[in-house]
Design an enzyme around this catalytic site. Sequence first.
Site, mmCIF file in Angstrom:
data_model
loop_
_atom_site.group_PDB
_atom_site.id
_atom_site.type_symbol
_atom_site.label_atom_id
_atom_site.label_comp_id
_atom_site.label_asym_id
_atom_site.label_seq_id
_atom_site.Cartn_x
_atom_site.Cartn_y
_atom_site.Cartn_z
ATOM 1 N N TYR A 68 0.826 -1.219 0.000
ATOM 2 C CA TYR A 68 0.000 0.000 0.000
ATOM 3 C C TYR A 68 0.860 1.269 0.000
ATOM 4 C CZ TYR A 68 -4.354 -2.474 0.043
ATOM 5 O OH TYR A 68 -5.406 -3.259 -0.351
ATOM 6 N N ARG A 71 1.617 1.794 -3.555
ATOM 7 C CA ARG A 71 0.456 2.329 -4.281
ATOM 8 C C ARG A 71 0.184 3.778 -3.902
ATOM 9 N NH1 ARG A 71 -4.161 -1.874 -3.771
ATOM 10 N NH2 ARG A 71 -5.241 -0.151 -4.770
ATOM 11 N N GLN A 110 -15.276 2.967 -6.993
ATOM 12 C CA GLN A 110 -14.647 1.877 -6.239
ATOM 13 C C GLN A 110 -13.157 2.171 -6.058
ATOM 14 O OE1 GLN A 110 -16.174 -2.186 -7.820
ATOM 15 N NE2 GLN A 110 -16.582 -0.742 -9.467
ATOM 16 N N ASP A 113 -7.741 5.777 -5.157
ATOM 17 C CA ASP A 113 -6.562 6.591 -5.469
ATOM 18 C C ASP A 113 -6.733 8.091 -5.258
ATOM 19 O OD1 ASP A 113 -8.083 7.404 -7.772
ATOM 20 O OD2 ASP A 113 -7.281 5.719 -8.927
ATOM 21 N N HIS A 145 -14.960 2.154 -1.601
ATOM 22 C CA HIS A 145 -13.945 1.218 -1.106
ATOM 23 C C HIS A 145 -12.858 1.935 -0.308
ATOM 24 C CE1 HIS A 145 -15.133 -2.039 -4.309
ATOM 25 N NE2 HIS A 145 -15.970 -1.960 -3.295
ATOM 26 N N CYS A 197 -1.144 4.349 15.113
ATOM 27 C CA CYS A 197 -2.232 5.305 15.335
ATOM 28 C C CYS A 197 -1.698 6.521 16.096
ATOM 29 C CB CYS A 197 -3.335 4.623 16.123
ATOM 30 S SG CYS A 197 -4.639 5.736 16.651
ATOM 31 N N GLU A 263 -12.930 -2.899 -23.105
ATOM 32 C CA GLU A 263 -13.270 -4.158 -23.791
ATOM 33 C C GLU A 263 -14.581 -4.714 -23.235
ATOM 34 O OE1 GLU A 263 -10.398 -6.943 -21.007
ATOM 35 O OE2 GLU A 263 -9.607 -6.213 -22.920
ATOM 36 N N CYS A 279 -11.894 4.981 -21.761
ATOM 37 C CA CYS A 279 -12.909 5.932 -21.268
ATOM 38 C C CYS A 279 -12.372 7.353 -21.253
ATOM 39 C CB CYS A 279 -13.444 5.515 -19.905
ATOM 40 S SG CYS A 279 -12.200 5.468 -18.616
HETATM 41 C C1 BJW Z 1 -10.717 0.363 -19.015
HETATM 42 C C2 BJW Z 1 -9.567 1.013 -19.352
HETATM 43 C C3 BJW Z 1 -9.736 2.249 -19.938
HETATM 44 C C4 BJW Z 1 -8.946 -0.812 -18.505
HETATM 45 N N1 BJW Z 1 -10.971 2.724 -20.150
HETATM 46 N N2 BJW Z 1 -11.929 0.837 -19.236
HETATM 47 C C5 BJW Z 1 -22.537 -11.572 -3.772
HETATM 48 C C6 BJW Z 1 -23.121 -10.409 -3.290
HETATM 49 C C7 BJW Z 1 -22.426 -9.531 -2.475
HETATM 50 C C8 BJW Z 1 -21.103 -9.792 -2.127
HETATM 51 C C9 BJW Z 1 -20.524 -10.956 -2.592
HETATM 52 C C10 BJW Z 1 -21.236 -11.828 -3.404
HETATM 53 N N3 BJW Z 1 -20.417 -12.872 -3.672
HETATM 54 C C11 BJW Z 1 -19.231 -12.643 -3.073
HETATM 55 C C12 BJW Z 1 -19.258 -11.493 -2.416
HETATM 56 C C13 BJW Z 1 -18.124 -10.910 -1.650
HETATM 57 C C14 BJW Z 1 -17.167 -10.043 -2.415
HETATM 58 C C15 BJW Z 1 -17.305 -10.216 -3.924
HETATM 59 O O1 BJW Z 1 -17.964 -9.474 -4.603
HETATM 60 N N4 BJW Z 1 -16.614 -11.202 -4.493
HETATM 61 C C16 BJW Z 1 -16.670 -11.437 -5.926
HETATM 62 C C17 BJW Z 1 -15.378 -12.075 -6.337
HETATM 63 C C18 BJW Z 1 -17.907 -12.251 -6.274
HETATM 64 N N5 BJW Z 1 -17.425 -8.673 -2.037
HETATM 65 C C19 BJW Z 1 -16.958 -8.174 -0.913
HETATM 66 O O2 BJW Z 1 -16.254 -8.857 -0.161
HETATM 67 C C20 BJW Z 1 -17.294 -6.744 -0.563
HETATM 68 N N6 BJW Z 1 -17.913 -6.701 0.670
HETATM 69 C C21 BJW Z 1 -19.116 -7.235 0.899
HETATM 70 O O3 BJW Z 1 -19.741 -7.764 0.006
HETATM 71 O O4 BJW Z 1 -19.547 -7.082 2.171
HETATM 72 C C22 BJW Z 1 -20.763 -7.719 2.509
HETATM 73 C C23 BJW Z 1 -21.890 -6.755 2.538
HETATM 74 C C24 BJW Z 1 -22.267 -6.096 1.382
HETATM 75 C C25 BJW Z 1 -23.349 -5.250 1.389
HETATM 76 C C26 BJW Z 1 -24.035 -5.061 2.583
HETATM 77 C C27 BJW Z 1 -23.636 -5.711 3.752
HETATM 78 C C28 BJW Z 1 -22.556 -6.565 3.705
HETATM 79 C C29 BJW Z 1 -16.051 -5.899 -0.370
HETATM 80 C C30 BJW Z 1 -15.331 -5.700 -1.637
HETATM 81 C C31 BJW Z 1 -14.063 -4.895 -1.382
HETATM 82 C C32 BJW Z 1 -13.239 -4.817 -2.651
HETATM 83 N N7 BJW Z 1 -11.957 -4.392 -2.370
HETATM 84 C C33 BJW Z 1 -11.062 -4.148 -3.482
HETATM 85 C C34 BJW Z 1 -9.721 -3.705 -2.881
HETATM 86 C C35 BJW Z 1 -9.842 -2.274 -2.359
HETATM 87 C C36 BJW Z 1 -8.578 -1.814 -1.746
HETATM 88 C C37 BJW Z 1 -7.466 -1.751 -2.747
HETATM 89 O O5 BJW Z 1 -7.555 -1.033 -3.749
HETATM 90 O O6 BJW Z 1 -6.469 -2.437 -2.518
HETATM 91 O O7 BJW Z 1 -11.588 -3.170 -4.364
HETATM 92 S S1 BJW Z 1 -10.860 -5.585 -4.548
HETATM 93 C C38 BJW Z 1 -10.760 -4.665 -6.050
HETATM 94 O O8 BJW Z 1 -11.900 -4.942 -6.896
HETATM 95 C C39 BJW Z 1 -10.886 -3.191 -5.633
HETATM 96 C C40 BJW Z 1 -11.746 -2.637 -6.727
HETATM 97 O O9 BJW Z 1 -12.350 -1.435 -6.296
HETATM 98 C C41 BJW Z 1 -12.699 -3.749 -7.000
HETATM 99 C C42 BJW Z 1 -13.372 -3.692 -8.332
HETATM 100 O O10 BJW Z 1 -12.464 -3.813 -9.361
HETATM 101 P P1 BJW Z 1 -12.623 -2.901 -10.659
HETATM 102 O O11 BJW Z 1 -12.517 -1.487 -10.264
HETATM 103 O O12 BJW Z 1 -13.806 -3.309 -11.422
HETATM 104 O O13 BJW Z 1 -11.269 -3.219 -11.429
HETATM 105 P P2 BJW Z 1 -10.938 -4.444 -12.416
HETATM 106 O O14 BJW Z 1 -9.473 -4.518 -12.483
HETATM 107 O O15 BJW Z 1 -11.662 -5.656 -12.032
HETATM 108 O O16 BJW Z 1 -11.526 -4.009 -13.822
HETATM 109 C C43 BJW Z 1 -10.955 -2.939 -14.554
HETATM 110 C C44 BJW Z 1 -11.775 -2.745 -15.803
HETATM 111 O O17 BJW Z 1 -11.283 -1.587 -16.448
HETATM 112 C C45 BJW Z 1 -11.679 -3.897 -16.823
HETATM 113 O O18 BJW Z 1 -12.999 -4.269 -17.191
HETATM 114 C C46 BJW Z 1 -10.919 -3.284 -18.006
HETATM 115 O O19 BJW Z 1 -11.388 -3.763 -19.262
HETATM 116 C C47 BJW Z 1 -11.274 -1.837 -17.846
HETATM 117 N N8 BJW Z 1 -10.324 -0.889 -18.409
HETATM 118 N N9 BJW Z 1 -8.490 0.186 -19.016
HETATM 119 C C48 BJW Z 1 -12.047 1.959 -19.769
HETATM 120 N N10 BJW Z 1 -8.667 2.986 -20.329
HETATM 121 ZN ZN ZN Z 2 -5.922 4.211 17.891
#
Ligand code: BJW
Ligand code: ZN
Length: 288
Positions: A68, A71, A110, A113, A145, A197, A263, A279
């Site tokens: 981190y 990053r 999401q 940064d 996030h 902290c 894509e 985008c």
């Molecule tokens: C371009 C481009 C250009 C490239 N122009 N495009 C069903 C329901 C609900 C939850 C779950 C479920 N099943 C499982 C879960 C749990 C889990 C989950 O979803 N897992 C999946 C694998 C299924 N979710 C969670 O754990 C979340 N919490 C949760 O659900 O709590 C329970 C709850 C919910 C609601 C109420 C009460 C309780 C928490 C998720 C936390 C995600 N954390 C991260 C890390 C953050 C910290 C860090 O940055 O280190 O967040 S993981 C990572 O993925 C990060 C991102 O924000 C997130 C999404 O990724 P993103 O942004 O879509 O990136 P990519 O890389 O996947 O895609 C990039 C895209 O850009 C691609 O499509 C490219 O084509 C495109 N691209 N260049 C336009 N120039």
């Molecule tokens: Zn503290």
Amino acid sequence: MPSHDMNSFQTVLRSSKHIIAIAGAGLSVASGIPTFRGAGGLWRKYDAMSLATPGSFRRDPSLVWQFYHYRREVALKAMPNPAHLALASFSLPQTRALIAPDSTFTLITQNVDGLSARASQQVQSAQPQFLDVPDDTQTKLLEMHGRLFDVRCTSAKCGHTEFNTTSPICASLAGTELAIAAGDADHAIPVVDLPRCSECGALARPGVVWFEEVPLHLDVIENLVDQADLCLVVGTSSTLYPAAGYASEVQEHGGTVAVFNLEHSAGDEEADFLFLGPCEETLPKALG
Ligand code: BJW
Ligand code: ZN
């Protein structure tokens, strides 16, 4: 089949009243920030997906903090790109008055940064100061996030969080970004030397939302999703819940979904409009 017609999209945009955008890592690719999955980068040999968990931090806080810290350093040097600026400009009521009169707009990102917030500051500071915009129409940005620059206490009793852009965040992390960049972080930092902290001295952690943790602002977001008649899905793979479910919710109650992605992605399933390409090129045209 989704439409690729920009003129038709702009006709829908013009008559929309409650607009939301769900953004992901692709939004920041043109600023030099890698994505998590798919096209656009990936974080060297470190799998962000396996490090972004509470379990990884418990097992190896030194490696997670080095990742981190790296990053944070990348994000500090990055600049908002034309896609961030197009969204920030669209957030201004005076811009929307011309493109989508009498509408509201909220950007739900999401990304951690901070580039959308910086784009907003940039766009707002370019506005004439005498323009008096009512408070409720100011830029709305929800960073669901968390933020790379929030530092949060791990002690449940304390929970203190502060916004901290110090570089490096602590002396022991100085220079470790070079090893991470080279894919070679074998330097174990004692826990006492990791960020602490400022209130109670306990180990601090990055203020981001890891897997299995509850994302931020969920109540506000649910209301916005319920009301939205247009949802822009920008640069996200639409694989991570709950964010991945918002577009289909908007469509289920009769709203329109427009996907902007380099894509094809899982988001295509909901797309009424699909604009494939960077985008940073398609969004400024769509919202211009
Ligand atoms: C371009 C481009 C250009 C490239 N122009 N495009 C069903 C329901 C609900 C939850 C779950 C479920 N099943 C499982 C879960 C749990 C889990 C989950 O979803 N897992 C999946 C694998 C299924 N979710 C969670 O754990 C979340 N919490 C949760 O659900 O709590 C329970 C709850 C919910 C609601 C109420 C009460 C309780 C928490 C998720 C936390 C995600 N954390 C991260 C890390 C953050 C910290 C860090 O940055 O280190 O967040 S993981 C990572 O993925 C990060 C991102 O924000 C997130 C999404 O990724 P993103 O942004 O879509 O990136 P990519 O890389 O996947 O895609 C990039 C895209 O850009 C691609 O499509 C490219 O084509 C495109 N691209 N260049 C336009 N120039
Ligand atoms: Zn503290």
